[in-house]
Structure formats: structure tokens, C-alpha cells
Design an enzyme around this catalytic site. Structure first.
Site, short mmCIF file in Angstrom:
data_model
loop_
_atom_site.label_atom_id
_atom_site.label_comp_id
_atom_site.label_asym_id
_atom_site.label_seq_id
_atom_site.Cartn_x
_atom_site.Cartn_y
_atom_site.Cartn_z
N ASN A 177 0.81 -1.23 0.00
CA ASN A 177 0.00 0.00 0.00
C ASN A 177 0.84 1.28 0.00
O ASN A 177 0.42 2.29 -0.56
CB ASN A 177 -1.04 -0.01 1.12
CG ASN A 177 -0.44 -0.12 2.48
OD1 ASN A 177 0.68 -0.60 2.65
ND2 ASN A 177 -1.17 0.33 3.49
N LYS A 184 12.26 -7.73 1.63
CA LYS A 184 11.36 -8.55 0.81
C LYS A 184 10.06 -7.77 0.67
O LYS A 184 9.23 -7.76 1.57
CB LYS A 184 11.11 -9.89 1.50
CG LYS A 184 10.75 -11.04 0.57
CD LYS A 184 9.52 -10.82 -0.29
CE LYS A 184 8.23 -11.01 0.48
NZ LYS A 184 7.04 -10.73 -0.37
N PRO A 185 9.88 -7.05 -0.45
CA PRO A 185 8.64 -6.28 -0.61
C PRO A 185 7.48 -7.16 -1.01
O PRO A 185 7.65 -8.35 -1.29
CB PRO A 185 8.99 -5.29 -1.72
CG PRO A 185 10.12 -5.89 -2.47
CD PRO A 185 10.76 -6.95 -1.62
N GLY A 200 2.31 -5.29 7.61
CA GLY A 200 1.37 -6.06 6.80
C GLY A 200 0.14 -6.39 7.60
O GLY A 200 -0.17 -5.71 8.60
N SER A 201 -0.55 -7.41 7.16
CA SER A 201 -1.83 -7.73 7.81
C SER A 201 -1.60 -8.35 9.19
O SER A 201 -0.55 -8.95 9.46
CB SER A 201 -2.61 -8.70 6.93
OG SER A 201 -1.89 -9.91 6.80
N GLU A 240 4.10 -3.69 12.45
CA GLU A 240 3.07 -2.66 12.20
C GLU A 240 1.97 -3.36 11.42
O GLU A 240 2.12 -3.69 10.25
CB GLU A 240 3.68 -1.50 11.43
CG GLU A 240 2.90 -0.22 11.61
CD GLU A 240 2.06 0.12 10.40
OE1 GLU A 240 0.86 -0.25 10.41
OE2 GLU A 240 2.59 0.72 9.47
N LEU A 241 0.87 -3.64 12.12
CA LEU A 241 -0.18 -4.50 11.56
C LEU A 241 -1.43 -3.67 11.24
O LEU A 241 -1.40 -2.45 11.23
CB LEU A 241 -0.46 -5.64 12.53
CG LEU A 241 0.81 -6.40 13.00
CD1 LEU A 241 0.46 -7.47 14.01
CD2 LEU A 241 1.56 -7.00 11.82
N CYS A 281 -3.23 1.51 6.63
CA CYS A 281 -3.42 0.92 7.97
C CYS A 281 -4.13 1.91 8.88
O CYS A 281 -4.87 1.52 9.77
CB CYS A 281 -2.08 0.56 8.60
SG CYS A 281 -1.05 -0.40 7.53
N GLU A 319 -11.23 -4.69 9.70
CA GLU A 319 -10.60 -3.77 8.76
C GLU A 319 -11.14 -4.03 7.34
O GLU A 319 -11.05 -5.14 6.84
CB GLU A 319 -9.09 -4.00 8.78
CG GLU A 319 -8.31 -2.99 7.97
CD GLU A 319 -6.81 -3.16 8.13
OE1 GLU A 319 -6.33 -4.31 8.18
OE2 GLU A 319 -6.11 -2.14 8.19
#
Ligand code: ADP
Length: 478
Positions: free
Chosen positions: A149, A172-173, A224-225, A245-246, A279, A378
Site C-alpha cells: 500500500n 522482501k517487498p 502487513g496484515s 506494524e499490523l 493501515c 478492517e
């Protein structure tokens, strides 16, 4: 001809035999072939980062700073190209993508300066003749796993802080955004960062778990999620620092004392920017009875003006969603709300005339209730749910009722309410009368199911440093 991307490992561009296709979400066309990296590539990258760390950790901070400034300059010089890559691979509008690249360049300059400000303390001892030096040293080899995102900023926050601290890194994107990270690593190569300090491993499927489960890491930074964060946290191969960071199901409270037009403008911005795929996007809005109709009418009118289309068209406000799976979630949440009695005030469906692009119309769902998916999970799409409240304590309880703890938003002109809500909202970020919680020089991070550890600012750098105590007996006792 469609480009085949390469990994950047130990200062060299390398291919893999197997690749997969990256697609443009605006029209589903193939835009690049991406290496399907796995354990073998991750092993080589981590080994390169380990070798480079032995040198980089001792490189003078002022030299590290010069490298970071040089990369920031390269990023800014190639801003238009990087922005176009972002829009083409994940859909956000070209204006927002340009803003992201600009902020990425600033992050390099910010952490270049922070690199030179890392220092320890001299601590008095309770026994004469001793002194204690508390020093800070780089954590070591960092693994960074990032989503699509903010495909450059979310790499950048980790990479800038790690490299500034004297760490080395393997990135690792997301498999949905590989093109713009390759351009960033071209900037890194052009700026002359020593080989092995920053490495890029592209892939889907195997690459993420191979990096997250690698025993050669000293720290893992993930954005990520929440579901993937849970898996990673359960599978780290040994005790090591993590930054997570979720997701967030971010609430907004509009009180009876709010500046309602300002609240409407805030909701329209933070609910729909980046097609709601942030997020810290506003997901659910609690509005006091006395201003509820005014707020819903105003937000509906604001959202009606948003134009939908290919993000490369500068007149467009809302691009495609990044993935078809994302559209499916939005549809499920809106359908669930309608089935439970909510009212769609604007939007409420896919944009058929823009198929096969992954478009969903910007949507306001009013008269929501807490059990609806839109108010409890979410959505990560261009939709907000709105419900009325009469007692502020109920709104606070509802805002705090999910497992989300990343960002919350408040609109009130009442000082007492502002402080009360700032204190009582159980979130890592509370934005009062504004919707920009994440600024470069203040800590940014979540709590509860939204993760732990912070990025941004001085605190973001500290996550890549560890303490050492050197206690010296100097003898004289005086
Ligand atoms: P999002 O859909 O928001 O990008 P994900 O959590 O699915 O969120 O993906 C974030 C990043 O995590 C991506 O780079 C993805 O490839 C990676 N990833 C997904 N599953 C795993 C896993 N089990 N272990 C490590 N990384 C993973």
C-alpha cells in the site's frame, strides 16, 4: 517487451529461473515479470548482509549520513519515474504516488541526520573508582518484509533507520509491488552504498517465510496484515527483536462540539486516500446524535464529488484497488452491512464500466451498528461506516472495542473532550482535529492487535540499536 525484474544482492543484479507476472490493477495487464525467489536467494542475501555488517557497523556515522543523503538526492531526482511505477503497480493516484516518493526522499535525509546523533551516557556508579559507559550499537542484520500500500515508504522507514544505525538489511517487498522497490535499489546502487549493506529479494509465496524464518537475522521488521504478523511472530526461529506494524480498524469520533465541516473534510481525506488502503484509514465513524444528519449529508456530498479511474490520469481522485481480493472484502463488508439494516448513501458496488480493472465505488454506509463487519473488522477499501451515539462514554467504549490499536481520530472544539479522548483512546496514535497521525519526526506504531514497536523519528532509529554497558574500574577512587 515486458521487463523481467532482478534481485539486488551483494551489490549485483541477479535473476532467478522462475518468475511470476506483476499486473496493473487499472486494467489487469501484465507490467513485469518478477523473480520467484525462495530460500536459496534469501540465504545468499542474508550471508551478504552478514559480511557487510562486519564493516558497516564501524563506518563513521558521518559517512553513513553522506550515503543516506546521496540516496535521498537520487530518489528525488527520479521522483516522476518512481511515482509512475507505484501508480502502475498498485493503483494509487499519481499525485499521491508523487507525494510518497517525496516523503521517501525526506526520510533518507531525516535519518542521515539522525545517524550522527546517536550517543550514549556516562553513568555514575555507587562504588568509587568505577565509571559506566552506556553505549548504543547496531542490532545487526535486519530482515524487512513490507506490503504494497506504501510500497516505497514502508521499505524506506526500515531501510533508512537500519542503515543509519549501522545495521545491514535484506528487504522482501510485497509480490504486488516489486517494480518501485527495484527503482529504489537502483538509486541505492547509483549512490554507491557499499555492497551487501542493502539487499532486495523479490518474490511471492516462499520468499517471505524464508526471510522471516531465517536464523541469520538479528531483527525482523514487518508491516502487513494482522493475520500474517501473527504467523510470523509464532514462527521466528529464535529470540530476536521484532517490529510489527499490523492492521487497524481505525475509529473516528465526532462529538457534539465538533467543527462539522472540518470533520467531514477529515473523514473524506483519511477514509478515501489511497482508496482506503491505509493501515490508519478511517474505517468506522461514531457521530453524536445532534450533528449526525449534518455529518452524513456532508460526507455523502463530499464523496459524490470523488472521481474514479486510472490513477495515472491526474484528474482522478480514486484509483483501482490494488488486488481483486481486496475488492471482494469490500463487497462482503458492504453487503453484510446492508443485510443487517444499514443504508448506502453513496457508492455501494463495483464500477462495472472500468472492468477488468479492480474498481469499487467510494462508499458511505450510514445507520451502522457495532456488530456489522464494517464496524468491527478492517475493510481496507474505499468505504466508511457511520453510526450515531448519544453518550460520549459509549462512543469511546465502541472505539476501543476491537483488537485494533493503531490510530484513532477525534473532532471536537471542546478542550476537556479533546484531552479526555486523547487519554482514553487506547491507540498508538490519536489525531485531534486533524487526520495526519503519521509525521516523520514523531513515533508511529500500534498496540494490541495492531502490533508493537515504532517507526518514524528518533524512536524509529532506536529500534535498530541495542544497549551495551561498559563498566570500567579506573582505580583511584577519586
Ligand atoms: P498485505 O496484503 O497488506 O500486503 P500481507 O500480510 O499479506 O499483507 O503481506 C505483507 C507482506 O508479508 C508481503 O510482502 C507478503 O509477501 C509477506 N508475507 C505473506 N505471508 C507471509 C509469511 N507467512 N511469512 C512471511 N512473509 C509473508
Amino acid at each position: 517487451m515486458t521487463e523481467t525484474l532482478k534481485n539486488y544482492i551483494d551489490g549485483r543484479w541477479t535473476s532467478t529461473e522462475a518468475t511470476f507476472d506483476a499486473r496493473n490493477p487499472a486494467d489487469d495487464s501484465v507490467i513485469a515479470h518478477v523473480p520467484s525467489s525462495g530460500t536459496a536467494e534469501v540465504d545468499v542475501a542474508v550471508a551478504a548482509a552478514r559480511t557487510a555488517f562486519a564493516q558497516w557497523r564501524h563506518v563513521n556515522p558521518s559517512v553513513r549520513a553522506r550515503h543516506l543523503h546521496a540516496i535521498g538526492d537520487r530518489v528525488k531526482a527520479r521522483e516522476a519515474e518512481l511515482a509512475r511505477a507505484i501508480t502502475t503497480e498498485m493503483g494509487k493516484t499519481i499525485g499521491e504516488a508523487t507525494g510518497e516518493v517525496d516523503k521517501l526522499a525526506k526520510a533518507f535525509h531525516f535519518y542521515a541526520e539522525e545517524a550522527t546523533r546517536v550517543h550514549g551516557e556516562v553513568i555514575p556508579n555507587d562504588v568509587d573508582g568505577f565509571t559506566s559507559l552506556a553505549v548504543l550499537e547496531p542490532v545487526g542484520v535486519v530482515g524487512a518484509i513490507t506490503p504494497w500500500n506504501y510500497p516505497l515508504e514502508l521499505v524506506g522507514w526500515k531501510l533508512c533507520a537500519a542503515v543509519a544505525a549501522g545495521c545491514t538489511i535484506v528487504v522482501k517487498p510485497s509480490q504486488y509491488a516489486s517494480v518501485s522497490p527495484v527503482l529504489l535499489f537502483e538509486c541505492i546502487a547509483e549512490a554507491g552504498l557499499p555492497a551487501g549493506v542493502a539487499n532486495l529479494v523479490l518474490g511471492a509465496g516462499a520468499a517471505g517465510p524464508a526471510l522471516a524464518g531465517h536464523r541469520g537475522l538479528d531483527k525482523l521488521a514487518f508491516t502487513g496484515s494482522t493475520a500474517t504478523g501473527d504467523i510470523i511472530a509464532r514462527n521466528v526461529p529464535r529470540a530476536m527483536p521484532l517490529t510489527m506494524e499490523l492492521g487497524g480498524t481505525c475509529p473516528m469520533i465526532v462529538t457534539d462540539k465538533a467543527d462539522v465541516p472540518a470533520a467531514i473534510a477529515g473523514a473524506a481525506r483519511r477514509g478515501f486516500r489511497n482508496v482506503g488502503q491505509i493501515c490508519i484509514a478511517i474505517n468506522r465513524i461514531y457521530v453524536h446524535d445532534s450533528v449526525y444528519e449534518e455529518f452524513v449529508d456532508g460526507l455523502t456530498a463530499a464523496v459524490e464529488t470523488l472521481t474514479v479511474g486510472d490513477g495515472l490520469d491526474a484528474s482522478v481522485d480514486i484509483g483501482p484497488m490494488a488486488t481483486q481480493a481486496g475488492v471482494d472484502v469490500v463487497e462482503q463488508h458492504v453487503d453484510d452491512a446492508v443485510a443487517r439494516g444499514a443504508t448506502v448513501r453513496v457508492g455501494g458496488g463495483r464500477v462495472a464500466e472500468l472492468a477488468p480493472g479492480y474498481f469499487y465505488a467510494p462508499t458511505v454506509v450510514a445507520d451502522c451498528t457495532p456488530e456489522m463487519l464494517i464496524m468491527s473488522e478492517e475493510t481496507f477499501g474505499p468505504v466508511v461506516g457511520v453510526m450515531a451515539y448519544s453518550d460520549l462514554a459509549d462512543a469511546i467504549a465502541l472505539a476501543n472495542s476491537t483488537d485494533s490499536g493503531l490510530a484513532s481520530y477525534v473532532y471536537t472544539r471542546d478542550l476537556e473532550q479533546a484531552h479526555e479522548l486523547g487519554r482514553l483512546l487506547d491507540y498508538g496514535n490519536v489525531a485531534v482535529n486533524n487526520v495526519d497521525a503519521g509525521i516523520m519526526n514523531a513515533p508511529y506504531g500500534g498496540r494490541k492487535g495492531s502490533g508493537f514497536g515504532v517507526e518514524h523519528g528518533k524512536a524509529g532509529l532506536e529500534g535498530y540499536l541495542e544497549h551495551k554497558h561498559i563498566r570500567i574500574r579506573y582505580g583511584s577512587g577519586r
